[in-house]
Design a protein around this motif. Structure first.
Motif, PDB file in Angstrom:
ATOM      1  N   TYR A 185       0.766  -1.154  -0.066  1.00  0.00           N
ATOM      2  CA  TYR A 185       0.250  -0.129  -0.099  1.00  0.00           C
ATOM      3  C   TYR A 185       0.935   1.306   0.074  1.00  0.00           C
ATOM      4  O   TYR A 185       2.339   1.153   0.273  1.00  0.00           O
ATOM      5  N   ALA A 186       0.098   2.578  -0.367  1.00  0.00           N
ATOM      6  CA  ALA A 186       1.078   3.778  -0.310  1.00  0.00           C
ATOM      7  C   ALA A 186      -0.213   4.833   0.141  1.00  0.00           C
ATOM      8  O   ALA A 186      -1.252   4.854  -0.320  1.00  0.00           O
ATOM      9  N   GLN A 187       0.483   5.721   1.140  1.00  0.00           N
ATOM     10  CA  GLN A 187      -0.258   6.786   1.224  1.00  0.00           C
ATOM     11  C   GLN A 187       0.479   7.969   0.627  1.00  0.00           C
ATOM     12  O   GLN A 187       1.598   8.033   1.201  1.00  0.00           O
ATOM     13  N   LEU A 188      -0.377   8.762  -0.166  1.00  0.00           N
ATOM     14  CA  LEU A 188       0.658   9.791  -0.892  1.00  0.00           C
ATOM     15  C   LEU A 188       0.669  10.791  -0.096  1.00  0.00           C
ATOM     16  O   LEU A 188       0.231  11.016   0.989  1.00  0.00           O
ATOM     17  N   ASP A 189       1.401  12.201  -0.758  1.00  0.00           N
ATOM     18  CA  ASP A 189       1.756  13.354   0.261  1.00  0.00           C
ATOM     19  C   ASP A 189       0.459  13.905   1.135  1.00  0.00           C
ATOM     20  O   ASP A 189      -0.574  14.151   0.672  1.00  0.00           O
ATOM     21  N   ALA A 190       0.681  14.190   2.358  1.00  0.00           N
ATOM     22  CA  ALA A 190      -0.396  14.707   3.418  1.00  0.00           C
ATOM     23  C   ALA A 190       0.535  15.851   3.714  1.00  0.00           C
ATOM     24  O   ALA A 190       1.442  15.782   4.448  1.00  0.00           O
ATOM     25  N   ASP A 191      -0.165  17.101   3.865  1.00  0.00           N
ATOM     26  CA  ASP A 191       0.210  18.350   4.503  1.00  0.00           C
ATOM     27  C   ASP A 191       0.337  18.200   5.983  1.00  0.00           C
ATOM     28  O   ASP A 191      -0.787  17.733   6.793  1.00  0.00           O
ATOM     29  N   ILE A 192       1.254  18.649   6.720  1.00  0.00           N
ATOM     30  CA  ILE A 192       1.396  18.625   8.049  1.00  0.00           C
ATOM     31  C   ILE A 192       1.019  19.876   8.595  1.00  0.00           C
ATOM     32  O   ILE A 192       1.257  20.674   8.088  1.00  0.00           O
ATOM     33  N   ASP A 193       0.063  19.754   9.517  1.00  0.00           N
ATOM     34  CA  ASP A 193      -0.265  21.005  10.302  1.00  0.00           C
ATOM     35  C   ASP A 193       1.059  21.901  10.709  1.00  0.00           C
ATOM     36  O   ASP A 193       1.703  21.595  11.372  1.00  0.00           O
ATOM     37  N   GLY A 194       1.097  23.355  10.079  1.00  0.00           N
ATOM     38  CA  GLY A 194       2.215  23.800  10.571  1.00  0.00           C
ATOM     39  C   GLY A 194       3.268  23.933   9.561  1.00  0.00           C
ATOM     40  O   GLY A 194       4.281  24.721   9.613  1.00  0.00           O
ATOM     41  N   GLY A 195       3.364  23.029   8.747  1.00  0.00           N
ATOM     42  CA  GLY A 195       4.209  23.157   7.599  1.00  0.00           C
ATOM     43  C   GLY A 195       4.930  21.780   7.389  1.00  0.00           C
ATOM     44  O   GLY A 195       5.125  20.732   8.221  1.00  0.00           O
ATOM     45  N   GLY A 196       5.425  21.256   6.098  1.00  0.00           N
ATOM     46  CA  GLY A 196       5.955  20.353   5.682  1.00  0.00           C
ATOM     47  C   GLY A 196       4.927  19.020   5.257  1.00  0.00           C
ATOM     48  O   GLY A 196       3.714  19.381   5.096  1.00  0.00           O
ATOM     49  N   GLN A 197       5.155  18.054   4.705  1.00  0.00           N
ATOM     50  CA  GLN A 197       4.620  16.944   4.218  1.00  0.00           C
ATOM     51  C   GLN A 197       5.154  15.632   4.666  1.00  0.00           C
ATOM     52  O   GLN A 197       6.484  15.409   4.819  1.00  0.00           O
ATOM     53  N   ALA A 198       4.358  14.485   4.546  1.00  0.00           N
ATOM     54  CA  ALA A 198       4.621  13.178   5.154  1.00  0.00           C
ATOM     55  C   ALA A 198       3.918  12.328   3.913  1.00  0.00           C
ATOM     56  O   ALA A 198       2.928  12.496   3.604  1.00  0.00           O
ATOM     57  N   ARG A 199       4.876  11.280   3.509  1.00  0.00           N
ATOM     58  CA  ARG A 199       4.043  10.147   2.845  1.00  0.00           C
ATOM     59  C   ARG A 199       4.614   8.784   3.385  1.00  0.00           C
ATOM     60  O   ARG A 199       5.755   8.891   3.904  1.00  0.00           O
ATOM     61  N   ASP A 202       4.274  -6.401   9.619  1.00  0.00           N
ATOM     62  CA  ASP A 202       4.152  -5.056   8.874  1.00  0.00           C
ATOM     63  C   ASP A 202       5.217  -4.362   8.929  1.00  0.00           C
ATOM     64  O   ASP A 202       6.227  -4.062   9.825  1.00  0.00           O
ATOM     65  N   GLN A 203       5.368  -3.654   7.714  1.00  0.00           N
ATOM     66  CA  GLN A 203       6.631  -2.842   7.722  1.00  0.00           C
ATOM     67  C   GLN A 203       6.262  -1.439   7.063  1.00  0.00           C
ATOM     68  O   GLN A 203       5.493  -1.414   5.883  1.00  0.00           O
ATOM     69  N   GLU A 204       6.419  -0.128   7.787  1.00  0.00           N
ATOM     70  CA  GLU A 204       6.074   1.020   6.753  1.00  0.00           C
ATOM     71  C   GLU A 204       7.297   1.979   6.783  1.00  0.00           C
ATOM     72  O   GLU A 204       8.029   1.885   7.379  1.00  0.00           O
ATOM     73  N   ASN A 205       7.265   2.476   5.491  1.00  0.00           N
ATOM     74  CA  ASN A 205       8.466   3.382   5.273  1.00  0.00           C
ATOM     75  C   ASN A 205       7.833   5.013   4.991  1.00  0.00           C
ATOM     76  O   ASN A 205       6.869   5.039   4.421  1.00  0.00           O
ATOM     77  N   TRP A 206       8.489   5.691   5.880  1.00  0.00           N
ATOM     78  CA  TRP A 206       7.942   7.301   5.844  1.00  0.00           C
ATOM     79  C   TRP A 206       9.030   8.021   5.108  1.00  0.00           C
ATOM     80  O   TRP A 206      10.411   7.889   5.582  1.00  0.00           O
ATOM     81  N   ARG A 207       8.656   9.013   4.366  1.00  0.00           N
ATOM     82  CA  ARG A 207       9.278   9.970   3.854  1.00  0.00           C
ATOM     83  C   ARG A 207       9.017  11.559   4.135  1.00  0.00           C
ATOM     84  O   ARG A 207       7.695  11.685   4.106  1.00  0.00           O
ATOM     85  N   TRP A 208       9.647  12.344   4.655  1.00  0.00           N
ATOM     86  CA  TRP A 208       9.417  13.750   4.869  1.00  0.00           C
ATOM     87  C   TRP A 208      10.019  14.599   4.108  1.00  0.00           C
ATOM     88  O   TRP A 208      11.079  14.615   3.617  1.00  0.00           O
ATOM     89  N   SER A 209       9.200  15.932   3.923  1.00  0.00           N
ATOM     90  CA  SER A 209       9.784  17.020   3.013  1.00  0.00           C
ATOM     91  C   SER A 209       9.564  18.241   3.596  1.00  0.00           C
ATOM     92  O   SER A 209       8.105  18.327   4.200  1.00  0.00           O
ATOM     93  N   GLY A 210      10.081  19.223   3.529  1.00  0.00           N
ATOM     94  CA  GLY A 210       9.707  20.549   3.985  1.00  0.00           C
ATOM     95  C   GLY A 210      10.084  20.562   5.444  1.00  0.00           C
ATOM     96  O   GLY A 210      10.496  19.577   6.165  1.00  0.00           O
ATOM     97  N   ASP A 211      10.050  22.067   5.868  1.00  0.00           N
ATOM     98  CA  ASP A 211      10.123  22.065   7.238  1.00  0.00           C
ATOM     99  C   ASP A 211       8.887  21.824   8.009  1.00  0.00           C
ATOM    100  O   ASP A 211       7.813  21.992   7.577  1.00  0.00           O
ATOM    101  N   ASN A 212       9.111  21.138   9.478  1.00  0.00           N
ATOM    102  CA  ASN A 212       7.767  20.768   9.843  1.00  0.00           C
ATOM    103  C   ASN A 212       8.162  20.672  11.209  1.00  0.00           C
ATOM    104  O   ASN A 212       9.211  20.878  11.917  1.00  0.00           O
ATOM    105  N   ALA A 213       6.959  20.566  11.978  1.00  0.00           N
ATOM    106  CA  ALA A 213       7.307  20.765  13.756  1.00  0.00           C
ATOM    107  C   ALA A 213       7.956  19.458  14.261  1.00  0.00           C
ATOM    108  O   ALA A 213       8.294  19.547  15.502  1.00  0.00           O
TER     109      ALA A 213
END
Length: 265
Positions: free
Chosen positions: A4-18, A45-56
């Protein structure tokens, strides 16, 4: 096996996670008598997370999460149509670099169901778990309602440490194809990297996935499921090693896609 994949989600306060990942489930169930059924299961289960931009979270609070687990299932069915279910589970939930000895979730789902007719079985119960320094309890609703020859309301998944079983409305097109819509609540905790920004801390992920499903059955014992949907009410919370909240941020709704291959013997 599910990918499965969860596409980019905006993070409250800045940045994105997928995120993306996969999980594999295997199990065996045996009916010992007309009243007693028991089984054993394993899951990874295994999840891989990617972060982009400045975030909290100050960058990348975690990048890979592992959740291996084992469970057992015991069912006692009476002649009156009542069935009693107990499903104990032990799971390890941790980010890469974390101490697995401090990452144990354990507990059980207990439920009772009643067969009201050949087309309707209903049940209620609860999941009670100890999840990395926190006690968690949630209600469980069991439904198996064949509304007519093609339409059925059931639980799309098993209840366990990550939450209840949810509800799914499925339409049988023919012997090979089925379409469905489902929703569930999911929340889980995991141990953070011992050398990360919050050493030996705790991460918590919560979301409500809403999914559409198309299923193809190449044989009566096998199926291929395609999923598409959205993750709502997303939230990530980080705690220190003493279980004190450090930071919590909401995630905007994000698209979800997935594929499951399943076979029974």
């Amino acid at each position: 096996i599910t990918a499965y994949a969860q596409l980019d989600a905006d993070i409250d306060g800045g940045g994105q996670a997928r995120s993306s990942g996969a999980f594999a489930i295997g199990g065996v169930t045996h009916r010992f008598t007309s009243a007693i059924t028991a089984g054993f299961g394993v899951r990874y289960d295994q999840e891989n997370w990617r972060w982009s931009g400045d975030n909290a979270f100050g960058g990348e609070p975690f990048t890979r999460i592992h959740r291996p687990g084992i469970d057992a299932t015991f069912v006692y069915a009476t002649d009156s149509g009542l069935a009693f279910l107990a499903k104990p589970t032990v799971q390890w939930a941790y980010a890469s670099g974390a101490s697995t000895g401090d990452a144990v979730n354990w507990g059980a789902v207990l439920a009772v169901s009643k067969v009201f007719s050949p087309d309707l079985t209903l049940g209620v119960g609860a999941g009670v778990f100890r999840e990395i320094d926190k006690n968690e309890a949630f209600p469980v609703l069991l439904v198996d309602w064949r509304i007519n020859d093609r339409l059925r309301l059931t639980n799309p998944s098993q209840a366990g440490p990550a939450g209840g079983a949810g509800l799914e409305l499925a339409w049988t097109v023919d012997d090979r194809w089925e379409i469905a819509a489902a929703g569930a609540w999911r929340r889980y905790r995991f141990r953070l990297d011992r050398n990360g920004s919050i050493p030996d801390g705790i991460g918590e992920r919560e979301a409500i996935p809403l999914l559409a499903r198309a299923t193809w059955r190449p044989t009566p014992a096998s199926r291929v499921d395609l999923y598409a949907g959205v993750a709502l009410a997303g939230q990530i919370t980080l705690y220190d090693r003493d279980n004190h909240e450090v930071v919590s941020r909401d995630l905007d709704p994000a698209p979800l896609v997935g594929l499951t291959l399943q076979s029974r013997f």
